[in-house]
Design a protein around this motif. Sequence first.
Motif, PDB file in Angstrom:
ATOM      1  N   ARG A 156     -11.806  -7.186  -7.077  1.00 32.97           N
ATOM      2  CA  ARG A 156     -11.226  -6.153  -7.346  1.00 32.97           C
ATOM      3  C   ARG A 156     -12.328  -4.344  -7.732  1.00 32.97           C
ATOM      4  O   ARG A 156     -12.653  -4.702  -7.940  1.00 32.97           O
ATOM      5  CB  ARG A 156     -10.384  -5.571  -8.823  1.00 32.97           C
ATOM      6  CG  ARG A 156      -9.552  -6.325  -8.922  1.00 32.97           C
ATOM      7  CD  ARG A 156      -8.157  -6.307 -10.059  1.00 32.97           C
ATOM      8  NE  ARG A 156      -7.182  -7.858 -10.458  1.00 32.97           N
ATOM      9  CZ  ARG A 156      -6.593  -7.435 -10.990  1.00 32.97           C
ATOM     10  NH1 ARG A 156      -6.115  -6.659 -11.861  1.00 32.97           N
ATOM     11  NH2 ARG A 156      -5.413  -8.352 -11.269  1.00 32.97           N
ATOM     12  N   THR A 157     -11.537  -3.292  -6.546  1.00 34.97           N
ATOM     13  CA  THR A 157     -12.245  -2.384  -6.676  1.00 34.97           C
ATOM     14  C   THR A 157     -11.191  -1.196  -8.160  1.00 34.97           C
ATOM     15  O   THR A 157      -9.744  -1.450  -7.776  1.00 34.97           O
ATOM     16  CB  THR A 157     -11.826  -1.493  -5.921  1.00 34.97           C
ATOM     17  OG1 THR A 157     -12.895  -1.983  -4.715  1.00 34.97           O
ATOM     18  CG2 THR A 157     -12.773  -0.307  -5.591  1.00 34.97           C
ATOM     19  N   VAL A 158     -11.601  -0.381  -8.790  1.00 40.83           N
ATOM     20  CA  VAL A 158     -11.457   0.554  -9.530  1.00 40.83           C
ATOM     21  C   VAL A 158     -11.986   1.353  -9.743  1.00 40.83           C
ATOM     22  O   VAL A 158     -13.104   1.784  -9.949  1.00 40.83           O
ATOM     23  CB  VAL A 158     -11.984  -0.601 -11.087  1.00 40.83           C
ATOM     24  CG1 VAL A 158     -10.611   0.835 -12.187  1.00 40.83           C
ATOM     25  CG2 VAL A 158     -10.630  -1.669 -11.010  1.00 40.83           C
ATOM     26  N   TYR A 196      -6.476   3.061  -0.688  1.00 43.65           N
ATOM     27  CA  TYR A 196      -6.985   2.545   0.536  1.00 43.65           C
ATOM     28  C   TYR A 196      -8.468   1.795  -0.348  1.00 43.65           C
ATOM     29  O   TYR A 196      -8.512   0.903  -0.233  1.00 43.65           O
ATOM     30  CB  TYR A 196      -7.372   3.711   1.428  1.00 43.65           C
ATOM     31  CG  TYR A 196      -6.030   3.824   2.108  1.00 43.65           C
ATOM     32  CD1 TYR A 196      -4.791   4.089   1.968  1.00 43.65           C
ATOM     33  CD2 TYR A 196      -6.494   5.029   3.198  1.00 43.65           C
ATOM     34  CE1 TYR A 196      -4.004   4.002   2.330  1.00 43.65           C
ATOM     35  CE2 TYR A 196      -5.406   5.617   3.391  1.00 43.65           C
ATOM     36  CZ  TYR A 196      -3.733   4.990   3.325  1.00 43.65           C
ATOM     37  OH  TYR A 196      -2.929   5.883   3.609  1.00 43.65           O
ATOM     38  N   ALA A 197      -8.893   2.469  -0.892  1.00 45.58           N
ATOM     39  CA  ALA A 197      -9.652   2.278  -1.558  1.00 45.58           C
ATOM     40  C   ALA A 197     -10.175   0.747  -2.344  1.00 45.58           C
ATOM     41  O   ALA A 197     -10.106  -0.284  -2.081  1.00 45.58           O
ATOM     42  CB  ALA A 197     -10.769   3.077  -2.453  1.00 45.58           C
ATOM     43  N   VAL A 198      -8.306   0.776  -3.213  1.00 42.75           N
ATOM     44  CA  VAL A 198      -8.291   0.043  -3.979  1.00 42.75           C
ATOM     45  C   VAL A 198      -7.142  -1.395  -2.572  1.00 42.75           C
ATOM     46  O   VAL A 198      -8.451  -2.325  -3.021  1.00 42.75           O
ATOM     47  CB  VAL A 198      -7.283  -0.395  -4.705  1.00 42.75           C
ATOM     48  CG1 VAL A 198      -6.416  -1.188  -5.271  1.00 42.75           C
ATOM     49  CG2 VAL A 198      -7.782   0.770  -6.226  1.00 42.75           C
ATOM     50  N   ILE A 240       1.144  -1.108  -0.176  1.00 41.25           N
ATOM     51  CA  ILE A 240       0.055   0.269   0.142  1.00 41.25           C
ATOM     52  C   ILE A 240       1.043   1.319   0.136  1.00 41.25           C
ATOM     53  O   ILE A 240       1.737   1.611   0.360  1.00 41.25           O
ATOM     54  CB  ILE A 240      -0.895   0.067   1.041  1.00 41.25           C
ATOM     55  CG1 ILE A 240      -1.969  -1.296   1.454  1.00 41.25           C
ATOM     56  CG2 ILE A 240      -1.709   1.170   1.302  1.00 41.25           C
ATOM     57  CD1 ILE A 240      -2.338  -1.349   2.516  1.00 41.25           C
ATOM     58  N   PRO A 241       0.689   2.251  -1.133  1.00 38.38           N
ATOM     59  CA  PRO A 241       1.107   3.703  -0.963  1.00 38.38           C
ATOM     60  C   PRO A 241       1.429   4.247   0.721  1.00 38.38           C
ATOM     61  O   PRO A 241       0.936   4.200   0.844  1.00 38.38           O
ATOM     62  CB  PRO A 241       0.629   3.771  -2.531  1.00 38.38           C
ATOM     63  CG  PRO A 241       0.459   2.715  -2.897  1.00 38.38           C
ATOM     64  CD  PRO A 241      -0.399   2.088  -2.188  1.00 38.38           C
ATOM     65  N   GLY A 272      -2.751  -4.278 -10.704  1.00 33.93           N
ATOM     66  CA  GLY A 272      -3.832  -3.058 -10.189  1.00 33.93           C
ATOM     67  C   GLY A 272      -2.677  -2.450 -10.489  1.00 33.93           C
ATOM     68  O   GLY A 272      -1.503  -2.355 -10.732  1.00 33.93           O
ATOM     69  N   PHE A 273      -2.710  -0.785  -9.818  1.00 39.11           N
ATOM     70  CA  PHE A 273      -2.360   0.147 -10.532  1.00 39.11           C
ATOM     71  C   PHE A 273      -2.132   1.143  -8.554  1.00 39.11           C
ATOM     72  O   PHE A 273      -3.046   0.699  -7.686  1.00 39.11           O
ATOM     73  CB  PHE A 273      -2.973   1.301 -11.202  1.00 39.11           C
ATOM     74  CG  PHE A 273      -2.937   1.202 -12.326  1.00 39.11           C
ATOM     75  CD1 PHE A 273      -2.342   1.309 -13.351  1.00 39.11           C
ATOM     76  CD2 PHE A 273      -3.642   0.304 -13.594  1.00 39.11           C
ATOM     77  CE1 PHE A 273      -2.499   0.636 -14.834  1.00 39.11           C
ATOM     78  CE2 PHE A 273      -4.376   0.089 -14.246  1.00 39.11           C
ATOM     79  CZ  PHE A 273      -2.825   0.098 -15.314  1.00 39.11           C
TER      80      PHE A 273
END
Length: 278
Positions: free
Chosen positions: A183-185, A119-121, A101-102, A273-274
Motif C-alpha cells: 500500500r502507498t499512503v 495514481y500513486a495509490v 481508479i478515479p 483505502g481512500f
Amino acid sequence: MSPGDEHDSFGGVGGSGQTRTRLPEGNSGDFHGSARRPARGSRSLLAVVGVVVLLVTAIAFANRGGGEPATTAGPTSDRPGRATPTTATGVRPVTGKNGQIPTGHTQNTQGAQSAATNYAVALGSVDMFQRGPRTDIVRATHDPAVTDALLKRLDASYTADFLTSIGLDANGLAPSGLTFVSRTVPVGAKVRDHTATTATVDVWCTGLVGLAGTGSTKPVTSTWFTLTQKLTWVGGDWRISSSSQTEGPTPVNGDNRASVADEIAEAVEEYGGFTYAR
C-alpha cells in the motif's frame, strides 16, 4: 531482469540525475517488527521492491527521452512552491471511475494534484504484482502513447522467478494463510510547474510492504519516499507521461510497539483505502 534490477540501473540512465537504490538483504521472523529496530541499511528486499513498483513506470520513459514541461505562472494560490493545506477548495471532487481508479480530475493544479495522488495509490497496490490487474492500472493512469512500451517492460520484469523470490506464486498471489501487503499512503502533494496541458507534481508518501500472517518470514515494513509524476492532459483527464522517485523525507521512528503479523493481516483486510481529491 527483476524490477529491483531495473531500478538499480535506472539511476544511471541518460544522466537523468535520478537516485540509485541498492536492494538490501531480506529480513526474517514471524513478527511485523521487534523491540529492536533493524538498521536502515538492512530493510528487506520485499519492502524496497514493493516501493520500487512506483519507480518502474519511470524506467521505460527515461530511455525514451523528452523535455521538461514549460513553467507557466498561475494565480497566486496555484503557483509552485506555495504551501496549501490538503483540504476542500470548492471544486467538485471527481465522481467517475475507470475500474477502481478515479477519473474526471479538473484541468487545473488542484486536479493535477488529485490525479497524481490517486495514481500513486494505484501504482503502489497489490494488483501491480498480477498481470491482468497491472495492465488495467497502467492503461487507466498513463498516456496511451506510452502504455504499450511500459507494459512490455513490466511483464518482462515480473517473472515467475522474481515473484517466487519475494514469497508470491507465479500469479502474484500470497501463500495460503498469509496476506500480501503493498500500500502507498500519500501524505501530501505539491505542483512543481504547470501549463494548461502539462504538470509536474510531487507526492510525498509512506508505503507498507510485506507478507502478513503467522509464519511470515517477510514481515510488513514501512518506508518513506517522494514520487514525482509528469502529467499530460489527454482524453479529458490527466495521465502520467513519466515518473521518478526519491527517498524521504523520512520522520524519526516513534516508540510504538510493533504489531504481530496476524494483527497486521487483520488490519489490512478490515481497513479499506481512500480516493484522494484536493
